[in-house]
Design an enzyme around this catalytic site. Structure first.
Site, PDB file in Angstrom:
ATOM      1  N   LYS A 197       0.849  -1.192   0.000  1.00  0.00           N
ATOM      2  CA  LYS A 197       0.000   0.000   0.000  1.00  0.00           C
ATOM      3  C   LYS A 197       0.884   1.240   0.000  1.00  0.00           C
ATOM      4  O   LYS A 197       1.868   1.307   0.756  1.00  0.00           O
ATOM      5  CB  LYS A 197      -0.888   0.003   1.244  1.00  0.00           C
ATOM      6  CG  LYS A 197      -1.895  -1.145   1.264  1.00  0.00           C
ATOM      7  CD  LYS A 197      -3.038  -0.917   0.301  1.00  0.00           C
ATOM      8  CE  LYS A 197      -4.011  -2.092   0.308  1.00  0.00           C
ATOM      9  NZ  LYS A 197      -5.166  -1.867  -0.573  1.00  0.00           N
ATOM     10  N   ASP A 225      -0.323  -0.094  -4.565  1.00  0.00           N
ATOM     11  CA  ASP A 225      -1.761   0.214  -4.515  1.00  0.00           C
ATOM     12  C   ASP A 225      -1.969   1.530  -3.772  1.00  0.00           C
ATOM     13  O   ASP A 225      -1.640   1.638  -2.588  1.00  0.00           O
ATOM     14  CB  ASP A 225      -2.479  -0.928  -3.780  1.00  0.00           C
ATOM     15  CG  ASP A 225      -3.989  -0.743  -3.728  1.00  0.00           C
ATOM     16  OD1 ASP A 225      -4.484   0.293  -4.205  1.00  0.00           O
ATOM     17  OD2 ASP A 225      -4.669  -1.644  -3.204  1.00  0.00           O
ATOM     18  N   GLU A 251      -2.143   0.332  -8.615  1.00  0.00           N
ATOM     19  CA  GLU A 251      -3.576   0.072  -8.493  1.00  0.00           C
ATOM     20  C   GLU A 251      -4.283   1.316  -7.989  1.00  0.00           C
ATOM     21  O   GLU A 251      -3.763   2.022  -7.106  1.00  0.00           O
ATOM     22  CB  GLU A 251      -3.738  -1.088  -7.500  1.00  0.00           C
ATOM     23  CG  GLU A 251      -5.147  -1.552  -7.302  1.00  0.00           C
ATOM     24  CD  GLU A 251      -5.185  -2.844  -6.476  1.00  0.00           C
ATOM     25  OE1 GLU A 251      -4.251  -3.665  -6.584  1.00  0.00           O
ATOM     26  OE2 GLU A 251      -6.150  -3.011  -5.711  1.00  0.00           O
ATOM     27  N   ASP A 303     -14.787  -7.330  -8.803  1.00  0.00           N
ATOM     28  CA  ASP A 303     -15.130  -7.465  -7.385  1.00  0.00           C
ATOM     29  C   ASP A 303     -16.452  -8.228  -7.288  1.00  0.00           C
ATOM     30  O   ASP A 303     -17.409  -7.919  -7.994  1.00  0.00           O
ATOM     31  CB  ASP A 303     -15.251  -6.077  -6.760  1.00  0.00           C
ATOM     32  CG  ASP A 303     -15.492  -6.144  -5.270  1.00  0.00           C
ATOM     33  OD1 ASP A 303     -14.564  -5.855  -4.512  1.00  0.00           O
ATOM     34  OD2 ASP A 303     -16.614  -6.500  -4.855  1.00  0.00           O
ATOM     35  N   HIS A 330     -10.060  -8.480  -7.367  1.00  0.00           N
ATOM     36  CA  HIS A 330      -9.926  -7.899  -6.040  1.00  0.00           C
ATOM     37  C   HIS A 330     -10.474  -8.892  -5.030  1.00  0.00           C
ATOM     38  O   HIS A 330     -11.529  -9.487  -5.236  1.00  0.00           O
ATOM     39  CB  HIS A 330     -10.722  -6.600  -5.956  1.00  0.00           C
ATOM     40  CG  HIS A 330     -10.829  -6.046  -4.565  1.00  0.00           C
ATOM     41  ND1 HIS A 330     -12.038  -5.886  -3.916  1.00  0.00           N
ATOM     42  CD2 HIS A 330      -9.871  -5.640  -3.710  1.00  0.00           C
ATOM     43  CE1 HIS A 330     -11.811  -5.379  -2.706  1.00  0.00           C
ATOM     44  NE2 HIS A 330     -10.522  -5.212  -2.556  1.00  0.00           N
TER      45      HIS A 330
END
Lengths: 415, 415
Positions: A197, A225, A251, A303, A330
């Site tokens: 992240k 991400d 991402e 998703d 995801h």
């Protein structure tokens, strides 16, 4: 044995994940992973279980929305629904009064996903098959595509499983020490693909990406991400500064609605060998269509709860195949791994037939609350064998985590 | 006198408009025009009134969402909010847990619009000005744009008002006879611009458009509105078949999310002299940005409740001006005319300075439920004079239409 749906119940179930910064990123600093959890009862005793994932506060709004659409489901038979599933989908998404609240986006679409996930679970259970197998058989029986395609990939999946990557090592709120420890453990367990992240602080990101790259070595795969933190220009310059760490993709670099912005970012990052991945907040198939048309992403992240269940996800898988863009779902949260593994197995066996640049996200928590949790072997998702869509939760977990009256929450609130 | 907000109440108020097919179109066949109605109380006795528009069923979901964000508003002072309105806007739209439910779209964004509309109403009342004047003075005091610009347009508006068009004559559910009668009446009252609902049946549309054109003559303006009924190819062929009736625009030809689809339709219809109008379901400024970037619309239809109140609408007005695309607001419903007139007055006085190809929608019903209803004179909106944002409802109307316990509804349900 017509499987007439006699009732729908929905509950607000939350896990206090924010207490330990699990799931923290640049935009969601304190998520309490939660679900609106749906159970369908039928007149023959069979049940269907479905859910949609949320991040804590506001789950009660989704519960309210599920209750608002329940009347369109209760009283119908499974047969009636699946014999015109397109019509049923439209009934839910195009109600003349409720569609104003979307259409096909936000709370109302999340609620419809929860309900439809339960219907698909019910159908797969009625057929005695895991959902992915129900889909594969449906397609192969109809000679929908090249039949020769199916057998080999299915055997391959049953033996090897579908490749996964892990997000569990590097949440934004984790210390460097914790990150190193988790990374060491993951490498030992056979993981080769890792996501970090980023997006809150550039120097911090450089340190964490450097650390991560050192830990995993040059040959393993690294993804970053940003969870929508940047505007378009900022995304390009920030990611360029991280290019030395060789991420495969960035991402959610910017607003999930900014198709043309993603196209600009894709174009700017292509010479650096970095792709753009997005989709977990892409609210419907019309948005995905445009992302593909505009060459705005290089990895499609479907998703299982944001889109309108299996129905809408199948449309996106087929579009991605047409544009030859790999699908890398995801997952994480609560139940997302359990659900989406079925869709990506179907994608490999019946649609793409390829594992090139393809992998499914995996996050290692909250699986213990499910009756048929995912099985990961050597960093691969092993195809589920139990009938259904794998999202039935343990009743004891549901009760203790029900918000706000469950034991877990009364304990936290009384502290 | 710090105007500290001490409480927020929200109510579900519905009008049984479906009984007489008011508001019926190709996608919303039986709307019950409704609002989630917000009242802010302050410690100095001043109140703020706000609402968001809905179409009946599901209004309780929006009410639930307003209650979920209420905690972010109650306890704050007006001063605290307006001194960092951008920060307050982000507080509401980017809550680390609730943003998952949008972000900035659907139910949660409609709820935030209702709350922010009430905050803007409170601010305008605190300043003793109608909202449009608050905005004009704010901008002119800050020398934000050419000051010389302001005086003349403001005087012009106070004298002549802002041009309007009517949608009241030709709802899809109306008979030809009713359409003719309403058209005759409207022409007598000075109306020169008319909108017809289309999209359910082509032959029916031809008949109704022909009738309408006959009634209004060749020099008055006709617009058609399909309310998202078509896919892209269908939209182009259907509208081409109606080109002989010389519509100025086709409104919502396809999915409101399909920016690139609207661009294709715009390109195909340009040679026929027909523009594309959309926006009432364009869920945020990021979407409008792309519609403008892609030349996907020729008329921007802002909505006072779909977007995040005045804050987000101002961003769209400025973008539209930059792209030189006229703004023709969506109105009708309940309270939309009352609200959006303020925004379009500001647009003319401070942003566009032009009336070319510009007009604001008007629908002639439900105004009697407001304490300061719109004033239409000779088919023009006359600038409101009362302090606030014009969306305070009569308490008696609110009580009798509260759903499901109000008199109006108990009477219908007991029939």
């Amino acid at each position: 044995m017509l499987h007439k749906i006699t009732s729908l119940t929905v509950r607000d179930v939350r896990f206090p994940t924010s207490l330990e910064q699990h799931g923290s990123d640049a935009m969601h600093t304190d998520p309490d992973y939660s679900v609106a959890y749906v159970v369908l009862d039928t007149d023959c005793g069979l049940k269907g279980f479905g859910l949609t994932f949320t991040v804590g506060k506001g789950t009660e709004i989704v519960v309210c929305a599920v209750e608002a659409v329940a009347g369109l489901v209760v009283g119908k038979s499974l047969q009636e629904i699946v014999s015109d599933f397109r019509g049923f989908y439209r009934l839910l998404t195009s109600d003349g009064q409720m569609r104003w609240l979307g259409p096909e986006k936000g709370v109302i679409h999340l609620a419809i996903a929860a309900v439809l996930n339960a219907v698909w679970d019910l159908w797969a259970r009625a057929e005695g098959k895991p959902l992915w197998k129900l889909l594969v058989d449906m397609v192969s029986h109809r000679e929908f595509r090249l039949d020769c395609f199916f057998l080999l990939p299915e055997e391959h999946m049953l033996k090897e499983g579908y490749p996964a990557y892990t997000t569990s090592c590097a949440w934004l709120g984790y210390s460097d020490q914790l990150l190193k420890q988790l990374c060491t453990d993951a490498l030992k367990s056979g993981w080769t693909k890792f996501k970090v992240k980023v997006g809150a602080d550039l120097e911090d990101d450089k340190r964490r990406c450097r650390l991560m790259r050192q830990m995993i070595g040059p040959d393993n795969t690294l993804m970053i991400d940003a969870n929508q933190r940047w505007d378009v220009a900022e995304a390009i310059s920030w990611v360029s500064s991280l290019a030395e760490f060789k991420p495969l993709w960035v991402e959610e670099p910017t607003s999930p609605d900014d198709i043309l912005g993603h196209a600009a970012i894709s174009k700017a990052l292509a010479p650096l060998g970095i792709g753009v991945a997005t989709g977990e907040q892409c609210h419907n198939r019309v948005m995905f269509k445009q992302f593909l048309q505009a060459s705005a992403l290089q990895f499609v992240q479907i998703d299982s709860c944001r889109l309108g269940s299996v129905n809408e996800n199948l449309a996106v898988l087929l579009m991605a195949h047409k544009f030859q863009v790999p699908v890398c779902p995801h997952a994480g949260g609560v139940g997302l791994c359990e659900l989406v593994q079925h869709l990506i197995l179907f994608d490999y066996i019946c649609v793409s037939g390829s594992l090139g640049n393809r992998m499914c996200e995996y996050v290692d928590h909250l699986h213990e609350h499910f009756t048929s949790p995912v099985v990961i072997h050597d960093a691969h998702y092993m195809p589920p064998k139990d009938p259904g869509y794998s999202c039935e939760m343990l009743e004891s977990s549901v009760q203790s985590h029900q918000y706000p009256e469950g034991d877990v929450w009364t304990l936290i609130m009384n502290k």
